[in-house]
Motif scaffolding. Structure first.
Motif, PDB file in Angstrom:
ATOM      1  N   GLU A 168      29.027  70.314  39.809  1.00 36.11           N
ATOM      2  CA  GLU A 168      30.089  69.777  41.080  1.00 36.11           C
ATOM      3  C   GLU A 168      29.241  69.547  42.277  1.00 36.11           C
ATOM      4  N   LYS A 221      27.167  62.410  41.869  1.00 37.55           N
ATOM      5  CA  LYS A 221      27.370  61.306  40.746  1.00 37.55           C
ATOM      6  C   LYS A 221      28.231  59.992  41.303  1.00 37.55           C
ATOM      7  N   ARG A 260      43.720  64.617  31.860  1.00 37.87           N
ATOM      8  CA  ARG A 260      42.730  64.842  32.979  1.00 37.87           C
ATOM      9  C   ARG A 260      43.758  65.967  33.841  1.00 37.87           C
ATOM     10  N   ARG A 301      38.505  62.230  25.658  1.00 30.76           N
ATOM     11  CA  ARG A 301      37.262  61.231  25.259  1.00 30.76           C
ATOM     12  C   ARG A 301      37.256  60.248  24.325  1.00 30.76           C
ATOM     13  N   ARG A 327      30.202  61.651  33.702  1.00 29.29           N
ATOM     14  CA  ARG A 327      30.324  62.502  32.679  1.00 29.29           C
ATOM     15  C   ARG A 327      30.916  62.034  31.462  1.00 29.29           C
ATOM     16  N   SER A 360      31.037  68.414  27.996  1.00 27.74           N
ATOM     17  CA  SER A 360      31.690  69.421  27.035  1.00 27.74           C
ATOM     18  C   SER A 360      30.409  70.187  26.354  1.00 27.74           C
ATOM     19  N   GLN A 362      32.233  73.443  28.138  1.00 32.39           N
ATOM     20  CA  GLN A 362      32.884  74.371  27.201  1.00 32.39           C
ATOM     21  C   GLN A 362      31.854  74.963  26.259  1.00 32.39           C
ATOM     22  N   PHE A 415      38.151  73.620  38.307  1.00 27.63           N
ATOM     23  CA  PHE A 415      36.845  73.893  37.740  1.00 27.63           C
ATOM     24  C   PHE A 415      35.806  74.533  38.925  1.00 27.63           C
TER      25      PHE A 415
HETATM   26  P1  TYD Z   1      36.003  66.337  38.656  1.00 30.41           P
HETATM   27  O1  TYD Z   1      36.871  66.428  39.889  1.00 30.41           O
HETATM   28  O2  TYD Z   1      35.801  65.095  37.966  1.00 30.41           O
HETATM   29  O3  TYD Z   1      34.409  66.982  38.843  1.00 30.41           O
HETATM   30  P2  TYD Z   1      33.293  66.192  38.990  1.00 30.41           P
HETATM   31  O4  TYD Z   1      33.641  65.346  40.645  1.00 30.41           O
HETATM   32  O5  TYD Z   1      32.369  67.483  39.548  1.00 30.41           O
HETATM   33  O6  TYD Z   1      32.685  65.278  37.954  1.00 30.41           O
HETATM   34  O7  TYD Z   1      36.523  67.273  37.487  1.00 30.41           O
HETATM   35  C1  TYD Z   1      36.062  67.295  36.336  1.00 30.41           C
HETATM   36  C2  TYD Z   1      35.788  68.604  35.792  1.00 30.41           C
HETATM   37  O8  TYD Z   1      36.098  68.468  34.441  1.00 30.41           O
HETATM   38  C3  TYD Z   1      34.401  69.126  36.273  1.00 30.41           C
HETATM   39  O9  TYD Z   1      34.364  70.517  36.730  1.00 30.41           O
HETATM   40  C4  TYD Z   1      33.865  69.073  34.815  1.00 30.41           C
HETATM   41  C5  TYD Z   1      34.982  69.438  33.810  1.00 30.41           C
HETATM   42  N1  TYD Z   1      34.734  69.036  32.509  1.00 30.41           N
HETATM   43  C6  TYD Z   1      34.561  69.781  31.493  1.00 30.41           C
HETATM   44  O10 TYD Z   1      34.368  70.930  31.668  1.00 30.41           O
HETATM   45  N2  TYD Z   1      34.189  69.180  30.161  1.00 30.41           N
HETATM   46  C7  TYD Z   1      34.112  67.983  30.042  1.00 30.41           C
HETATM   47  O11 TYD Z   1      33.920  67.417  28.963  1.00 30.41           O
HETATM   48  C8  TYD Z   1      34.306  66.954  31.239  1.00 30.41           C
HETATM   49  C9  TYD Z   1      34.267  65.509  30.828  1.00 30.41           C
HETATM   50  C10 TYD Z   1      34.486  67.532  32.415  1.00 30.41           C
END
Ligand code: TYD
Length: 221
Positions: free
Chosen positions: A19, A23, A59, A83, A105, A110, A114, A165
């Motif tokens: 976080e 990015k 999402r 995905r 991402r 994942s 995960q 998250f």
């Molecule tokens: P997001 O607000 O897009 O976070 P960031 O700006 O940090 O990218 O939220 C996506 C959240 O989903 C992020 O905390 C990471 C999580 N995530 C997973 O746990 N597994 C995955 O496969 C993906 C793509 C995201």
């Protein structure tokens, strides 16, 4: 030197990191830097989980609510379902058209969130990915590395609603950082680590240095 690995016409670059690693800022900067170098190229920017209408609906389920509202197995399947949708409808068509796809991402999220942090065995994630990814592998993955406490503070300061998250606590985010560094060490040709505590300009210069050889090799085809 990074070489293009996918067999399609375009280029697929993914961005990873915890976080608040910056990015999305760097993706925009890279787009501008690429367009400064080649103007007649299609650049597609996308993100996961998300990137299509249905994947954005998935999402919503994933990023909102209490940190523990989903079982880890359900969370894993939903991430990878989103995905598959994104790959079939956005990423593969774009790289087949010859576009450059910059994705916030992808599969490494994942594997780290995960898999490593939530303890789903890597072989299980690999099996689901084998079904979901088809031939879709990144040519290059940029890992923007920042200490967990800095990243999480930046992310919480954004004060967004969808912070499921971000709410998972410091220990979780330390596991994420260590997990990314571990998988980067396992795939040094594809995953390149950038020090995210540098200035925005320095980071974007370093990223462009990594992308430039791929652009040049794909132009010379
Ligand atoms: P997001 O607000 O897009 O976070 P960031 O700006 O940090 O990218 O939220 C996506 C959240 O989903 C992020 O905390 C990471 C999580 N995530 C997973 O746990 N597994 C995955 O496969 C993906 C793509 C995201």
């Amino acid at each position: 030197m990074v070489k293009k690995t996918n067999k399609n016409e375009g280029i697929f670059i993914t961005f990873e990191g915890g976080e608040g690693s910056g990015k999305s800022t760097q993706i925009q900067k890279l787009k501008n830097n690429i367009l400064g170098f080649i103007s007649d190229v299609e650049i597609v920017i996308s993100r996961e989980p998300g990137g299509t209408e249905v994947a954005e609906q998935i999402r919503e389920i994933l990023v909102n609510g209490a940190a523990d509202k989903l079982s880890v197995r359900t969370e894993t399947l939903l991430m990878i379902a989103a995905r598959a949708e994104h790959i079939d409808r956005v990423i593969l068509p774009a790289i087949k058209r010859g576009a450059i796809v910059l994705c916030d991402r992808f599969k490494d999220s994942s594997i780290v969130y995960q898999g490593i942090a939530n303890k789903i065995p890597n072989r299980e994630i690999d099996k689901i990915h084998a079904f979901a990814l088809k031939t879709c592998e990144p040519d290059l993955t940029i890992l923007i590395d920042v200490p967990a406490e800095i990243g999480i503070k930046r992310a919480l300061d954004r004060n967004e609603n969808n912070q499921r998250f971000e709410r998972k606590g410091e220990l979780f985010h330390k596991k994420i950082r260590d997990g990314y560094l571990k998988i980067a060490s396992l795939h040094p040709d594809r995953i390149k680590i950038i020090d995210g505590s540098q200035t925005i300009e320095k980071i974007s210069d370093e990223i462009f240095q990594l992308v430039f050889p791929i652009l040049r090799s794909s132009l010379s085809k």
